[in-house]
Motif scaffolding. Structure first.
Motif, mmCIF file in Angstrom:
data_model
loop_
_atom_site.group_PDB
_atom_site.id
_atom_site.type_symbol
_atom_site.label_atom_id
_atom_site.label_comp_id
_atom_site.label_asym_id
_atom_site.label_seq_id
_atom_site.Cartn_x
_atom_site.Cartn_y
_atom_site.Cartn_z
ATOM 1 N N GLU A 282 51.222 46.226 36.209
ATOM 2 C CA GLU A 282 51.074 46.520 37.634
ATOM 3 C C GLU A 282 52.201 45.820 38.386
ATOM 4 O O GLU A 282 52.374 44.603 38.275
ATOM 5 C CB GLU A 282 49.714 46.055 38.168
ATOM 6 C CG GLU A 282 49.504 46.391 39.640
ATOM 7 C CD GLU A 282 48.083 46.094 40.126
ATOM 8 O OE1 GLU A 282 47.741 46.498 41.251
ATOM 9 O OE2 GLU A 282 47.319 45.467 39.366
ATOM 10 N N GLN A 284 53.512 44.240 41.429
ATOM 11 C CA GLN A 284 52.790 43.647 42.549
ATOM 12 C C GLN A 284 53.703 43.333 43.719
ATOM 13 O O GLN A 284 54.796 42.804 43.555
ATOM 14 C CB GLN A 284 52.082 42.374 42.081
ATOM 15 C CG GLN A 284 51.036 42.644 41.015
ATOM 16 C CD GLN A 284 50.202 41.423 40.679
ATOM 17 O OE1 GLN A 284 50.162 40.472 41.438
ATOM 18 N NE2 GLN A 284 49.522 41.456 39.548
ATOM 19 N N HIS A 285 53.222 43.689 44.888
ATOM 20 C CA HIS A 285 53.869 43.367 46.160
ATOM 21 C C HIS A 285 53.141 42.154 46.737
ATOM 22 O O HIS A 285 51.930 42.004 46.536
ATOM 23 C CB HIS A 285 53.738 44.569 47.112
ATOM 24 C CG HIS A 285 54.527 44.449 48.376
ATOM 25 N ND1 HIS A 285 54.113 43.659 49.431
ATOM 26 C CD2 HIS A 285 55.691 45.029 48.764
ATOM 27 C CE1 HIS A 285 54.993 43.764 50.420
ATOM 28 N NE2 HIS A 285 55.960 44.589 50.047
ATOM 29 N N GLY A 288 50.125 42.989 48.344
ATOM 30 C CA GLY A 288 49.131 43.581 47.461
ATOM 31 C C GLY A 288 48.111 42.583 46.951
ATOM 32 O O GLY A 288 47.108 42.960 46.346
ATOM 33 N N LYS A 289 48.355 41.284 47.185
ATOM 34 C CA LYS A 289 47.370 40.280 46.794
ATOM 35 C C LYS A 289 46.124 40.349 47.669
ATOM 36 O O LYS A 289 45.067 39.819 47.307
ATOM 37 C CB LYS A 289 48.001 38.884 46.860
ATOM 38 C CG LYS A 289 49.150 38.693 45.867
ATOM 39 C CD LYS A 289 49.671 37.272 45.874
ATOM 40 C CE LYS A 289 50.852 37.112 44.936
ATOM 41 N NZ LYS A 289 50.522 37.434 43.533
ATOM 42 N N VAL A 290 46.241 40.981 48.819
ATOM 43 C CA VAL A 290 45.079 41.243 49.674
ATOM 44 C C VAL A 290 44.395 42.489 49.144
ATOM 45 O O VAL A 290 45.004 43.559 49.071
ATOM 46 C CB VAL A 290 45.508 41.446 51.142
ATOM 47 C CG1 VAL A 290 44.292 41.728 52.004
ATOM 48 C CG2 VAL A 290 46.274 40.228 51.653
ATOM 49 N N ALA A 291 43.128 42.358 48.758
ATOM 50 C CA ALA A 291 42.427 43.445 48.069
ATOM 51 C C ALA A 291 42.493 44.766 48.832
ATOM 52 O O ALA A 291 42.708 45.830 48.239
ATOM 53 C CB ALA A 291 40.976 43.040 47.831
ATOM 54 N N ARG A 294 45.967 46.395 48.383
ATOM 55 C CA ARG A 294 46.503 46.509 47.030
ATOM 56 C C ARG A 294 46.977 47.925 46.697
ATOM 57 O O ARG A 294 48.085 48.117 46.207
ATOM 58 C CB ARG A 294 45.446 46.056 46.024
ATOM 59 C CG ARG A 294 45.876 46.183 44.573
ATOM 60 C CD ARG A 294 44.792 45.672 43.634
ATOM 61 N NE ARG A 294 45.150 45.882 42.246
ATOM 62 C CZ ARG A 294 44.384 45.555 41.210
ATOM 63 N NH1 ARG A 294 43.208 44.969 41.436
ATOM 64 N NH2 ARG A 294 44.771 45.793 39.967
ATOM 65 N N ARG A 295 46.164 48.921 46.993
ATOM 66 C CA ARG A 295 46.511 50.288 46.593
ATOM 67 C C ARG A 295 47.659 50.869 47.410
ATOM 68 O O ARG A 295 48.277 51.848 47.016
ATOM 69 C CB ARG A 295 45.284 51.199 46.650
ATOM 70 C CG ARG A 295 44.766 51.502 48.038
ATOM 71 C CD ARG A 295 43.468 52.289 47.944
ATOM 72 N NE ARG A 295 42.978 52.730 49.248
ATOM 73 C CZ ARG A 295 43.235 53.920 49.755
ATOM 74 N NH1 ARG A 295 43.968 54.791 49.070
ATOM 75 N NH2 ARG A 295 42.753 54.279 50.933
ATOM 76 N N ASN A 298 50.875 47.828 45.905
ATOM 77 C CA ASN A 298 51.113 47.666 44.470
ATOM 78 C C ASN A 298 51.347 49.018 43.814
ATOM 79 O O ASN A 298 50.836 50.048 44.272
ATOM 80 C CB ASN A 298 49.936 46.962 43.795
ATOM 81 C CG ASN A 298 49.854 45.493 44.160
ATOM 82 O OD1 ASN A 298 50.636 44.993 44.962
ATOM 83 N ND2 ASN A 298 48.904 44.791 43.581
ATOM 84 N N SER A 325 48.105 40.951 31.101
ATOM 85 C CA SER A 325 48.771 41.560 32.252
ATOM 86 C C SER A 325 50.258 41.228 32.186
ATOM 87 O O SER A 325 50.634 40.061 32.095
ATOM 88 C CB SER A 325 48.172 41.022 33.556
ATOM 89 O OG SER A 325 46.788 41.327 33.629
#
Length: 395
Positions: A282, A284-285, A288-291, A294-295, A298, A325
Motif C-alpha cells: 500500500e 501511503q500518503h 492517509g494515516k487518518v482513517a 485513507r481511501r 493512499n 506490509s
C-alpha cells in the motif's frame, strides 16, 4: 555536490566522469557509467579512510585514546571500482564490494543474495532484449533463502511432526526460492524465520530492542550465519532456569510455533497458505494515516509478489502477526536501450502526479504491481500528439 553534478552531466568521456565522482566527499554511492564507445564502469563516491587495525568500527569508538579516531584518508584511485571488466557488465545491489589492496571497506551492506542472483542471470546469456531485462527486474527468486532452508531442515526431529508440519516440510524441500503470489513456501519460510529470531534474541534484548533489531538491515545479515552457528551463546533462553537450550531445540520449537501460528492465522489447510494472503503493498500518503482519508490519498493495498533481498525487492519487517506490509521497494523501474532510446520503458509505483485529484495520481500502480512497463515518451512529435498541454499565462 553541485560542482560534482555539473561535472558528471557535462562529462565527455570516462576520465571526465571519474573526476566528477571524485568531487563527492559524501555520501558513498555506487555510480554507473556507459558511453557510445562501449565503455562501462562503476565507481564508489565518498572520501574513504582506513582505521587502525585494532579498531572495530562496529562499536562506539573512544575519542580520547588517540587511536580510535586516527584515520588514513585514501586517494580516490583506491575507491572500489570496475572499468571495462572482463565479465562485460556492471551492477550494484548494495552489496559488499571486492577488497582493495586486501582491505574490505566496512559499511552498512546488505546480504549478497541480490548481487549473486543478478550476476547469475547475466552470465547465462549475451543476447539480452528489453523484455528480458524487464523480466529480470521483476525476478522473485531468492537462492539465499533456499540455502538457509537447507541448513534448517536437518535440525528437525521428524518423529515429532504433525501431518501439517510434514506437509509444510515437504513444500520447503521442493522450494526453488520463488516468492510469487500463489507460492506457499515463502509464507512458511518467513514465519519460521521470525519465530527462530524471536526465540533466539528476544530473551536477551527484551521486546522493545528486539523489535528495533527487526527494523534494521543488520538482521538480514544475521539470519544465515546465526542459523548455522552450533556454539552461539544466543541459543540459550535466559528465561529458563537450570537449562541451556541448543540450536536444535530452538529451531524445532520455532518450527512448531510457526506452523501452529499459520494454522491459527490462515486455517488448517496448508494449501491455502499462499503468499498473496500475507504480503501486501500500500502506497501511503501522510494524510492517509487518518482513517477517513485513507481511501482518497493512499494507493492500494495490493496483493504483492516479491520479498526481502530478491531483485523485485519489496521489503518488509518481520512481525508477530505473520503479515508482511511492504515498507520500501523500487522507486522506479527503467529500461533503456542506448541503440533505441526513443523506445525506452519505465514504470512508477503510483503515477506521475502528486495531486490526488489527477488521473495520473495512481494510473501506473496496477501496472507496477503486476510487473509491466509503459513506453517513455522521448520524441517531441509523439509527445505533442499524445499529451495534454498546460499553459501558464500572466494574469
Amino acid at each position: 555536490m553541485l560542482e560534482a553534478v555539473y561535472a558528471l552531466s557535462h562529462s565527455k568521456n570516462l576520465d571526465d566522469f571519474r573526476k566528477g565522482v571524485s568531487l563527492i566527499v559524501a555520501p558513498g554511492l555506487n555510480i554507473m557509467y556507459g558511453d557510445a564507445k562501449g565503455n562501462i564502469a562503476w565507481n564508489t563516491s565518498g572520501k574513504l579512510y582506513k582505521l587502525d587495525n585494532a579498531v572495530n568500527p562496529n562499536f562506539i569508538l573512544n575519542g580520547t585514546n588517540g587511536i580510535d579516531d586516527k584515520k588514513e584518508f585514501l586517494d580516490f584511485s583506491k575507491n572500489p571500482h570496475a572499468i571495462n571488466p572482463s565479465w562485460n557488465y556492471v551492477y550494484s545491489a548494495n552489496n559488499q564490494p571486492e577488497a582493495v589492496d586486501g582491505y574490505l571497506y566496512p559499511g552498512y551492506y546488505l546480504p549478497q543474495d541480490r548481487a549473486k542472483r543478478i550476476s547469475g542471470l547475466l552470465e547465462q546469456k549475451n543476447d539480452w532484449t528489453k523484455e528480458d531485462v524487464g523480466q529480470m527486474m521483476n525476478d522473485n527468486i531468492s537462492n539465499g533463502a533456499t540455502d538457509i532452508v537447507r541448513n534448517l531442515i536437518p535440525t528437525l526431529e521428524l518423529k515429532s511432526l504433525s501431518a501439517n508440519e510434514n506437509q509444510a516440510l515437504s513444500i520447503l524441500k521442493k522450494w526453488n526460492g520463488s516468492n510469487n503470489l500463489k507460492d506457499i513456501a515463502p509464507t512458511i519460510y518467513n514465519k519460521w524465520i521470525y519465530d527462530y529470531l524471536k526465540n533466539t534474541f528476544r530473551d536477551e534484548l527484551g521486546e522493545a530492542n528486539f523489535k528495533m533489531l527487526l527494523s534494521t538491515h543488520i538482521i538480514k545479515q544475521v539470519i544465515a550465519s546465526q542459523s548455522k552457528n552450533e556454539n552461539s551463546i544466543w541459543w540459550d533462553d535466559k528465561d529458563t532456569k537450570n537449562k541451556i537450550e541448543t540450536r536444535t531445540e530452538i529451531l524445532n520449537k520455532s518450527f512448531h510455533q510457526a506452523i501452529s501460528g499459520l494454522e491459527n492465522q490462515l486455517g488448517k489447510d496448508v494449501n491455502s497458505w499462499t503468499w498473496d494472503k500475507v504480503h501486501t503493498l500500500e502506497h501511503q500518503h501522510p494524510l492517509g494515516k487518518v482513517a477517513l482519508l485513507r481511501r482518497f490519498f493512499n494507493v492500494g493495498p495490493f496483493k504483492a509478489s516479491g520479498s526481502n533481498e530478491v531483485i523485485n525487492n519489496l521489503m518488509f519487517d518481520f512481525t508477530d502477526s505473520g503479515k508482511y506490509s511492504v515498507k520500501a521497494g523500487p522507486s522506479t523501474r527503467r529500461i533503456i536501450d542506448f541503440s533505441d532510446i526513443e523506445n525506452s520503458m519505465s514504470i512508477l509505483p503510483t503515477g506521475q502526479s502528486g495531486n490526488p485529484f489527477s488521473k495520473h495520481y495512481n494510473d501506473q500502480a496496477e501496472m507496477y504491481n503486476s510487473g509491466k512497463f509503459r513506453k517513455m515518451k522521448l520524441n517531441k512529435e509523439e509527445i505533442i500528439k499524445t499529451s495534454t498541454k498546460l499553459v501558464f499565462a500572466p494574469k
